[in-house]
Design an enzyme around this catalytic site. Structure first.
Site, PDB file in Angstrom:
ATOM      1  N   SER A   1       0.823  -1.198   0.000  1.00 18.09           N
ATOM      2  CA  SER A   1       0.000   0.000   0.000  1.00 18.09           C
ATOM      3  C   SER A   1       0.863   1.257   0.000  1.00 18.09           C
ATOM      4  O   SER A   1       1.654   1.469  -0.921  1.00 18.09           O
ATOM      5  CB  SER A   1      -0.972  -0.046   1.189  1.00 18.09           C
ATOM      6  OG  SER A   1      -2.049   0.824   0.984  1.00 18.09           O
TER       7      SER A   1
ATOM      8  N   ASP B   1      -8.761  -5.479  -5.932  1.00 20.93           N
ATOM      9  CA  ASP B   1      -8.407  -4.425  -4.980  1.00 20.93           C
ATOM     10  C   ASP B   1      -9.225  -3.178  -5.303  1.00 20.93           C
ATOM     11  O   ASP B   1      -9.005  -2.510  -6.319  1.00 20.93           O
ATOM     12  CB  ASP B   1      -6.908  -4.129  -5.074  1.00 20.93           C
ATOM     13  CG  ASP B   1      -6.404  -3.271  -3.931  1.00 20.93           C
ATOM     14  OD1 ASP B   1      -7.218  -2.545  -3.318  1.00 20.93           O
ATOM     15  OD2 ASP B   1      -5.191  -3.299  -3.653  1.00 20.93           O
TER      16      ASP B   1
ATOM     17  N   HIS C   1      -7.237  -5.955  -1.207  1.00 17.87           N
ATOM     18  CA  HIS C   1      -6.019  -5.292  -0.750  1.00 17.87           C
ATOM     19  C   HIS C   1      -5.342  -6.181   0.290  1.00 17.87           C
ATOM     20  O   HIS C   1      -5.369  -5.908   1.496  1.00 17.87           O
ATOM     21  CB  HIS C   1      -6.414  -3.935  -0.160  1.00 17.87           C
ATOM     22  CG  HIS C   1      -5.319  -2.928  -0.112  1.00 17.87           C
ATOM     23  ND1 HIS C   1      -4.571  -2.575  -1.210  1.00 17.87           N
ATOM     24  CD2 HIS C   1      -4.851  -2.171   0.920  1.00 17.87           C
ATOM     25  CE1 HIS C   1      -3.702  -1.645  -0.864  1.00 17.87           C
ATOM     26  NE2 HIS C   1      -3.842  -1.395   0.423  1.00 17.87           N
TER      27      HIS C   1
END
Length: 670
Positions: free
Chosen positions: A208, A314, A345
């Site tokens: 991320s 995601d 994610h």
């Protein structure tokens, strides 16, 4: 008898010489290592082995001077880097490479599925290093370096969400490790710290925000950065907050800054947050702020190899980020490899733990230790086809992929159209009215039913599997009834299947009660992590690619303008990259609609939009191109609806933190 005795003496002589040679090798090689020594690690059988004590490893912190003064206090900002490295290597004067994770999350939110944070003892010495990188790699001859981005945890400066400060925070540490920057033993003191214990070879990894920083640092071309492993990472911050002018529900970058900054930074960095607000207007127009935070044009500077990982579903850091970064890296000739899952994610450590640790291990061994283990010659792509079933491809997108134009046209029932290679009749149209209460799941569940809020088009059932691999585009010509309008386009696999439950709390995984250990533990820092399993769901359709736009950006991707009601406007929607197989017996569908609830914000009106089908098309990455579609569909279009479809729950808001962070409020992972 004599011959036999002589042979016995020769065997014993050979054995004695072998034992002596082994003892000499042991004496010449400190520690309990076996095999030949390479700089920084013990390699046996083309793999670094645990040879150093994790319990006795050196733990220390340094503060690296970034050369910036973002908090405007008259002193250049220093960022904290916590280090754990093998003490035996230090005593022997043996230098080690570095695995580095630069993050804003070490004190606010935590890392990994268990939201681990950094911890320190009473003297400030680091105790817990989140994730398994230290536990696993330090015994194998690496150092682990975890960096607090500027404005977070124990670092000076301010968070600027992907801007110069974020990137220079991490870049400066890479430079210090390579001998090109200055660090100190304390946050304010004048005693310098040297990195004479490292080879200067650094690999960055992270999920991320952390992986995003790795992308940004690699795009600077900094010396010493040998490889990056970005997981679910952003490649352009504009595309995290907007899709061609259509705003996502993630708020603005100032909200993310507030979510991750330290208490000290919250007080001293108001000016920086004000600048983030001014530089990122919610109009969706491109500004200088976004140019600074777009790493894609600078992919040409990347010298590091790239092992990219992303979830095909995601809905936080969407697959467009991976697709455009990957294509730019390919153009630049960067050595690269990719893992694509069917989850959201999610870190691959929580999807396919044993295989992922092995892959990362061999990847770092090759690029940081120089081990010729052949990983760079193995298939480029590892792709999850069904939950826990993975395949490989020599290249990605798949060989034989061709951009193929498919066209929607009217069917027997208004609003239930046909998707194929034949163009629509001039003047044919479909009409829908934006309904911000509905989502892509609502549209897909009624693809074979006329509804007021969408226009759907499907092929007939396929005779053979049809694979899409790469990025797609949908060009729409629409006449709005109002001066503002948002558009969505989604690709749907219509047919029964079992998929990862990517809209669930775990985004495709379930956390179990058992633990498995990856490396060595010591008090305060365990190498044992909760196991996970696949969270699956039985569905009758799968949405596998999406794109959005503000129709007001029809003339310029970067600047919006009011629409002229009653006048047609043409715009191209960039759909997220994907790799999906539409199975035999299923149908491929294209749906065009307005606001996608939970994913983009509604405009300030509810327009009625009329699609000009002759000027609307989809450019899809079909393996085998148009002939493959004709062969698989028998050259005919779908002529009628199938059985009713079950619904997948609509995705929730992307910004789990109220301030717009990409971190989940449950504290599970970011």
């Amino acid at each position: 008898m004599l011959k036999r005795a002589r042979g016995t003496r020769i065997q014993w002589t050979t054995l004695i010489l072998a034992v002596v040679a082994a003892l000499m090798a042991t004496i010449a090689t400190p520690t309990s290592a076996q095999g030949s020594k390479s700089p920084g690690g013990t390699v046996t059988g083309e793999l670094s082995r645990p040879a150093y004590s994790y319990a006795d490893a050196i733990r220390e912190s340094v503060w690296v001077d970034t050369g910036l003064d973002l908090d405007r206090n008259g002193r250049t900002d220093r960022v904290a880097a916590d280090i754990v490295r093998p003490s035996e290597a230090a005593r022997a004067g043996r230098k080690v490479p570095v695995i580095m994770d630069a993050s804003p999350y070490y004190s606010c939110c935590g890392r990994g599925n268990e939201s681990q944070k950094k911890t320190y003892d009473a003297s400030g010495k680091p105790v817990q290093f989140p994730m398994h990188y230290d536990n696993y790699f330090v015994p194998r001859g690496y150092a682990a370096v975890l960096v607090d981005l500027a404005g977070t945890n124990r670092s000076d400066g301010c968070v600027d969400v992907g801007g110069r400060s974020d990137i220079i925070s991490a870049k400066a540490v890479v430079q210090w490790l390579n001998g090109d920057a200055t660090a100190y033993t304390s946050r304010t003191g004048g005693t310098k710290a040297t990195a004479d214990w490292t080879t200067g070879a650094t690999g960055m990894i992270g999920k991320s925000y952390d992986g995003t920083v790795a992308n940004g640092v690699a795009a600077t071309g900094v010396k010493g950065l040998k490889t990056i492993v970005p997981i679910g990472a952003i490649s352009s911050w504009y595309d995290y907050y907007f899709a061609k002018g259509a705003p996502y529900h993630s708020g603005g970058p100032d909200g993310l800054a507030r979510a991750v900054e330290s208490q000290e930074a919250a007080a001293r960095c108001r000016v920086v947050k004000d600048e983030l607000v001014k530089g990122a207007p919610r109009t969706g127009d491109w500004t200088k702020l976004w140019t600074e935070r777009d790493y894609v044009p600078d992919a040409k500077n990347v010298k590091a190899s790239v092992l990219a990982v992303h979830g095909g579903q995601d809905l936080n850091v969407r697959m467009k980020h991976l697709g455009q970064w990957w294509d730019a890296l390919a153009t630049a000739g960067v050595e690269r490899k990719i893992w694509l899952s069917q989850a959201g994610h999610v870190d691959p450590f929580d999807l396919r733990r044993e295989q992922w640790v092995d892959t990362a291990h061999r990847w770092f061994d090759h690029y940081l230790l120089g081990v010729d283990n052949g990983i760079e010659r193995e298939p480029m792509a590892t792709i999850e086809r069904e939950p826990d079933r993975w395949t490989t491809d020599a290249v990605w997108p798949a060989a034989g992929t061709e951009a193929t134009t498919l066209r929607p046209r009217s069917g027997a029932t208004p609003g239930v159209g046909i998707l194929g290679t034949e163009p629509a009749t001039a003047g044919s149209t479909e009409t829908f009215t934006d309904d911000p209460r509905l989502s892509e799941a609502d549209w897909a569940a009624q693809v074979d039913v006329r509804t007021a809020a969408k226009a759907g088009f499907t092929t007939r059932p396929l005779a053979k599997d049809l694979r899409l691999s790469g990025s797609a585009k949908v060009t729409v010509t629409a006449t709005p009834s109002t001066r503002t309008a948002h558009l969505s386009a989604v690709l749907v696999d219509v047919g029964p299947d079992t998929i990862r439950n990517y809209t669930g709390a775990g985004e495709g995984i379930s956390t179990l009660s058992t633990r498995s250990c990856w490396g060595e533990s010591r008090p305060g820092d365990s190498a044992c992590f909760l196991d996970t399993g696949a969270d699956t769901r039985r569905v009758n359709y799968t949405i596998f690619s999406r794109g959005w736009a503000d129709l007001g950006n029809y003339a310029d991707d970067h600047i919006g303008r009011p629409l002229t009601p009653g006048k047609p406007h043409t715009i191209t929607l960039d759909l997220a990259a994907s790799d999906h197989v539409v199975k035999a017996g299923h149908r491929l569908a294209l749906i065009v609609a307005g606001t996608d609830r939970g994913l983009i914000s509604a405009p300030n009106s509810q327009p009625k939009l009329t699609l000009d089908l002759a000027r609307t098309s989809a450019e899809l990455p079909l393996v085998g191109g148009a002939p493959a579609l004709v062969q698989r569909s028998g050259g005919q279009a779908h002529s009628g609806p199938s059985a009713p479809l079950t619904s997948v729950p609509a995705p929730g808001l992307i910004d789990r933190l109220p301030t717009g962070s990409d971190h989940r409020t449950s504290g599970r992972r970011a």
